[in-house]
Motif scaffolding. Structure first.
Motif, PDB file in Angstrom:
ATOM      1  N   THR A 184       0.225 -14.485  -7.519  1.00 40.82           N
ATOM      2  CA  THR A 184      -1.675 -14.079  -7.800  1.00 40.82           C
ATOM      3  C   THR A 184      -1.544 -14.287  -6.534  1.00 40.82           C
ATOM      4  O   THR A 184      -2.173 -14.223  -4.703  1.00 40.82           O
ATOM      5  CB  THR A 184      -2.135 -14.727  -7.842  1.00 40.82           C
ATOM      6  N   LYS A 240       0.187 -14.443  -3.444  1.00 42.04           N
ATOM      7  CA  LYS A 240       0.975 -13.172  -2.341  1.00 42.04           C
ATOM      8  C   LYS A 240       0.675 -12.685  -1.894  1.00 42.04           C
ATOM      9  O   LYS A 240      -0.170 -11.969  -1.141  1.00 42.04           O
ATOM     10  CB  LYS A 240       2.211 -13.047  -3.229  1.00 42.04           C
ATOM     11  N   LEU A 241       0.352 -12.490  -2.942  1.00 42.87           N
ATOM     12  CA  LEU A 241      -0.980 -10.439  -2.850  1.00 42.87           C
ATOM     13  C   LEU A 241      -2.437 -10.650  -2.451  1.00 42.87           C
ATOM     14  O   LEU A 241      -2.637  -9.840  -1.362  1.00 42.87           O
ATOM     15  CB  LEU A 241      -1.759 -10.319  -4.811  1.00 42.87           C
ATOM     16  N   ARG A 242      -3.018 -12.431  -2.415  1.00 39.48           N
ATOM     17  CA  ARG A 242      -3.700 -13.068  -1.959  1.00 39.48           C
ATOM     18  C   ARG A 242      -3.817 -12.412  -0.750  1.00 39.48           C
ATOM     19  O   ARG A 242      -4.905 -12.193   0.135  1.00 39.48           O
ATOM     20  CB  ARG A 242      -4.581 -13.700  -2.188  1.00 39.48           C
ATOM     21  N   TYR A 258      -1.182 -10.592   0.610  1.00 42.54           N
ATOM     22  CA  TYR A 258      -1.216  -9.060   1.497  1.00 42.54           C
ATOM     23  C   TYR A 258      -2.754  -8.700   1.735  1.00 42.54           C
ATOM     24  O   TYR A 258      -2.954  -7.835   2.825  1.00 42.54           O
ATOM     25  CB  TYR A 258      -0.834  -8.420   0.210  1.00 42.54           C
ATOM     26  N   GLU A 259      -3.467  -8.929   0.708  1.00 45.61           N
ATOM     27  CA  GLU A 259      -4.528  -8.270   0.603  1.00 45.61           C
ATOM     28  C   GLU A 259      -5.889  -8.572   2.212  1.00 45.61           C
ATOM     29  O   GLU A 259      -6.675  -8.312   3.050  1.00 45.61           O
ATOM     30  CB  GLU A 259      -5.616  -8.898  -1.007  1.00 45.61           C
ATOM     31  N   ASP A 260      -5.383 -10.068   2.530  1.00 44.72           N
ATOM     32  CA  ASP A 260      -6.028 -10.652   3.567  1.00 44.72           C
ATOM     33  C   ASP A 260      -4.876 -10.199   5.251  1.00 44.72           C
ATOM     34  O   ASP A 260      -5.463 -10.757   6.447  1.00 44.72           O
ATOM     35  CB  ASP A 260      -5.570 -12.371   3.243  1.00 44.72           C
ATOM     36  N   GLY A 261      -4.298  -9.016   4.217  1.00 44.44           N
ATOM     37  CA  GLY A 261      -4.027  -8.397   5.803  1.00 44.44           C
ATOM     38  C   GLY A 261      -2.552  -9.528   6.964  1.00 44.44           C
ATOM     39  O   GLY A 261      -2.024  -9.941   7.893  1.00 44.44           O
ATOM     40  N   ARG A 265       0.169 -13.404   9.478  1.00 45.52           N
ATOM     41  CA  ARG A 265       0.000 -12.450  10.534  1.00 45.52           C
ATOM     42  C   ARG A 265       0.442 -12.393  11.697  1.00 45.52           C
ATOM     43  O   ARG A 265       1.215 -11.693  11.760  1.00 45.52           O
ATOM     44  CB  ARG A 265      -1.341 -12.176  10.587  1.00 45.52           C
TER      45      ARG A 265
END
Length: 297
Positions: A42, A44-46, A48-51, A56
């Protein structure tokens, strides 16, 4: 991994104590990312969704390093194959089966994958990766590492034979034997070529000729380079061209085809014959025969 594979194929394996150095950049990156790997799916997915979140900047640097690494190893791989092909030209009279030309396709494929990575096209990246893996598997299984020379011990791996031969000649290539010695060897070589026509053997190689002359392969290589200003490949194929020119004008050979006479002269393929003939004569075999008013099929 492709670069290490190319080094292995060309007999220029890096030292076991230093070969691991090529893996250091990847190991460092994985070390930095250990914390990320330990996160829950969860989290990790967050990210990725946050770029990329806090990662970054790191992601940007990794992308730059991937591109730089790709360019570097593509160039190094091309250079390794080029140097290998140059070395085998000094050892073998026919290099078609051992030139590793197919490796160029794999290196080019890696280059295309790199371009796809730069373009950030995922469909193109994964499509090219799949094609690359299938191609690498096909070529890796079906390629021929060396000409099948019956003079060598059949129990020995054929790729090891060429690698040892290359290493043997390269090891002494900077030791000059002296002009008198080279002239004496050249005289022996010329006599053998004229009397026994060794060049008619399509699998003729430097080590075998050196064994007949009872000299070190390096001395024979030096002799050909010093007096003829050619490597072994060019020297033998020039002999074959001259033999073809001699036998093609004989009346009794008018019934034979150009290709059969080329094979009789020592060539093992039509492509090799045509390429070498044009290289030395400046025209195709048919153009040469037409100028000589010789009718051969």
């Amino acid at each position: 991994m492709l670069y290490m594979y190319v080094r292995s194929l060309t007999g220029s394996n890096p030292d076991r104590n230093t070969g691991w150095f090529h893996l250091v950049p990847a190991l460092i990156v994985y070390q930095v990312l250990v914390k990320f790997f330990m996160l829950s799916p969860t989290e990790k997915l967050r990210i990725y969704e946050d770029g990329g979140g806090n990662y970054r900047t790191l992601r940007k640097y990794i992308s730059i390093l991937v591109i730089m690494s790709g360019i570097l190893y593509v160039i190094l791989s091309f250079v390794a194959v080029k140097n290998y092909r140059k070395r085998i030209s000094g050892l073998y009279s026919n290099t078609e089966k051992i030139s590793l030309k197919w490796v160029y396709y794999l290196i080019t494929a890696i280059g295309l994958i790199l371009i796809a990575v730069i373009l950030k096209n995922d469909v193109l990246i994964f499509s090219l990766v799949v094609m690359f893996i299938l191609s690498a598997a096909y070529f890796g299984i079906t390629h021929i590492g060396i000409l099948n020379d019956q003079r060598f011990n059949k129990a020995e791996n054929r790729e090891n034979i060429i690698n040892k031969a290359v290493s043997s000649v390269s090891k002494y290539e900077n030791t000059f034997a002296g002009e008198e010695t080279l002239q004496a060897i050249y005289l022996q070589l010329t006599i053998k070529m004229e009397e026994e026509k060794l060049f008619r053997d399509p699998e003729l190689n430097l080590n075998y000729v050196a064994k007949i002359l009872e000299v070190h392969p390096n001395l024979l290589s030096q002799t050909i380079n010093f007096i003829e200003n050619k490597n072994f490949y060019d020297y033998i194929n020039r002999q074959r061209i001259e033999e073809f020119k001699r036998i093609v004008v004989l009346p009794e050979n008018a019934k034979f085809t150009i290709l059969s006479l080329a094979f009789e002269s020592g060539f093992n393929s039509k492509t090799s014959f045509n390429r070498n003939f044009k290289k030395y004569m400046g025209c195709s075999p048919r153009e040469f025969l037409k100028n000589k008013n010789i009718n051969v099929e």
